[in-house]
Scaffold this active site. Structure first.
Site, PDB file in Angstrom:
ATOM      1  N   GLU A  82      20.757  -7.838  40.353  1.00  0.00           N
ATOM      2  CA  GLU A  82      19.338  -7.805  40.449  1.00  0.00           C
ATOM      3  C   GLU A  82      18.562  -7.713  39.235  1.00  0.00           C
ATOM      4  O   GLU A  82      17.355  -8.187  39.266  1.00  0.00           O
ATOM      5  CB  GLU A  82      19.197  -6.191  40.845  1.00  0.00           C
ATOM      6  N   HIS A 123      46.507 -10.190  46.403  1.00  0.00           N
ATOM      7  CA  HIS A 123      47.191 -10.678  47.587  1.00  0.00           C
ATOM      8  C   HIS A 123      46.214 -11.124  48.537  1.00  0.00           C
ATOM      9  O   HIS A 123      46.829 -11.362  49.526  1.00  0.00           O
ATOM     10  CB  HIS A 123      48.013  -9.303  48.062  1.00  0.00           C
ATOM     11  N   LYS A 176      12.454  -6.117  53.353  1.00  0.00           N
ATOM     12  CA  LYS A 176      11.685  -4.835  53.841  1.00  0.00           C
ATOM     13  C   LYS A 176      10.343  -5.344  54.698  1.00  0.00           C
ATOM     14  O   LYS A 176      10.146  -4.537  55.625  1.00  0.00           O
ATOM     15  CB  LYS A 176      11.253  -4.107  52.519  1.00  0.00           C
TER      16      LYS A 176
END
Length: 448
Positions: free
Chosen positions: A289, A310, A424
């Site tokens: 951010e 793995h 948003k």
């Protein structure tokens, strides 16, 4: 007392000679601009000397509130998203017993985290679980209108009041919010909740050493005095008067930017201690951010080793050479467990008999580091003497100050997040939120 330490020697062969040293002036200028308050985003520098400004009285208030919640609650739900919960969760998960919640003896409350998603099944299962529990809530939101957290807090507030009555609920709901403004402040004042302030000049991802992180950590029973003490000491170690070659934050910022300039666009945060999983999650937000702007920035990823060797080990060893690794290594575990001998030795592991499990883990770490360097992956190593509050406090401040320096060197504002608002706006428009009529109409036209 020892400090966390940084080793960048296994990056040198991937960089031109003097690449890190050549960034000294840029790094020093970046740190000087933080200290002088002249950098972009300078209204969000409250974290810079926060550790050394925290008073004993302030910490006592936090601890007293935590003691009240611990005495009255079997479960404490922390409602927050992003920086409003990741730092606290990182410390709590790092210091806690991984299996304690399975056998909770009632001596300490379970700390749960919500308000960080909009999963209906998650919230349904949470509210069902809480039906038989004496629970409290720490609501963390500067505005009180962040969708995920506000939605969750409304559910939890109603349930807590129904189960405990409004008077008792008032004693076990705490607000951590803005000093004067916002829906959460209005609610806290109206209901009479105990509240703490999120400083205006501290952004969420830098807020773990404010009440945002300190109260949940204290509720979990951990020593916030030592957490802050570690951060205070690291503030000194990484101060502007420390020579460039001896300043771990300056060195980390420099080598990251040098690797980025050389084409290494992805940083993988690696740990060999599964308790540090959420520390990596906090780190990812902090750097992602802060630096991901203006089509710039290293992409922060993370892996838990040896587990992810793995699944991701093949790609890391032989995939596109656009990555580097930063390894957090805990030098001394908090417990000792010896590998047993077996008479039949069917698994062929008797050669490990009598060794500590951590000895095996450390050789896995070293072997992996050598293999990845041979495979073209630069490696940075951060060593923690042990896993406790003091060294976690050091680690938190180290990453914060290095992030501020690194973002300034990169040439972005490390303290804003304009891109977060895009989703948003679309979400509110699609939900027909009042005030978003024009956006709603435009999006619906796009979706036809």
């Amino acid at each position: 007392m020892k400090n966390i330490s940084l080793d960048i020697t296994k990056t040198a062969s991937f960089l031109n000679e003097g690449a890190v040293a050549n960034l000294e002036s840029a790094v020093k200028a970046a740190q000087a601009s933080l200290e002088a308050g002249t950098c972009p985003g300078n209204d969000f520098l409250g974290w810079l000397h926060l550790p050394s400004s925290i008073s004993a009285d302030f910490l006592k208030d936090i601890k007293d509130t935590a003691a009240t919640l611990r005495a009255k609650c079997e479960v404490i739900v922390v409602a927050g998203i992003g920086g409003s919960y990741l730092g606290a969760r990182a410390v709590i998960e790092a210091l806690g017993n991984a299996f304690q919640w399975l056998v909770n003896d009632g001596s300490a409350p379970n700390i749960l985290f919500a308000g960080n998603n909009i999963g209906e099944d998650y919230l349904f299962e949470l509210t069902e679980y809480l039906k038989t529990k004496r629970f409290g809530v720490i609501n963390i939101s500067k505005s009180g209108t962040t969708t995920e957290t506000a939605l969750t807090f409304r559910l939890l507030k109603k349930q807590c009041e129904q189960q405990r009555g409004k008077d008792e609920a008032r004693e076990v709901i705490v607000a951590i919010t803005d000093a004067k403004r916002g829906a959460a402040r209005t609610c806290a004042d109206k209901e009479g909740y105990k509240s703490f302030i999120i400083p205006d000049n501290v952004g969420g991802r830098f807020s773990v050493l404010t009440p945002v992180g300190l109260l949940p950590i204290a509720c979990a029973g951990f020593d916030i005095d030592q957490l802050v003490a570690g951060a205070v000491d690291m503030e000194k170690v990484c101060g502007p008067d420390t020579p460039f070659a001896e300043n771990p934050a300056a060195q980390y910022a420099a080598v990251r930017n040098a690797l980025y300039a050389s084409g290494k666009k992805i940083e993988i945060m690696v740990n060999y201690q599964p308790k540090l999983h959420f520390m990596s999650e906090w780190w990812k937000q902090l750097y992602g951010e802060s630096e991901g702007k203006e089509n710039k920035g290293i992409f922060p990823a993370s892996c838990d080793f040896t587990t992810d060797l793995h699944s991701m080990g093949q790609w890391i060893q032989e995939g596109e050479r656009s990555i580097f690794e930063t390894v957090i290594s805990v030098e001394e575990p908090n417990h000792t467990l010896l590998f047993p001998e077996d008479e039949e030795n069917l698994d062929g592991l008797n050669f490990l008999a009598g060794k500590r499990v951590d000895d095996v883990n450390k050789m896995a770490e070293l072997g992996t580091q050598l293999a990845h360097v041979d495979g073209g992956v630069p490696n940075i190593r951060i060593a923690m003497p042990c896993l406790n509050e003091y060294y976690l406090g050091q680690l938190i401040y180290f990453f914060e100050i290095a992030c501020g320096i690194s973002g300034n060197v990169l040439g972005v504002n490390p303290f804003n997040q304009p891109g977060v608002e895009a989703y948003k706006k679309n979400m509110f428009a699609l939900l027909d939120k009042p005030g978003y009529e024009a956006e709603s109409k435009a999006i619906k036209e796009r979706l036809k």
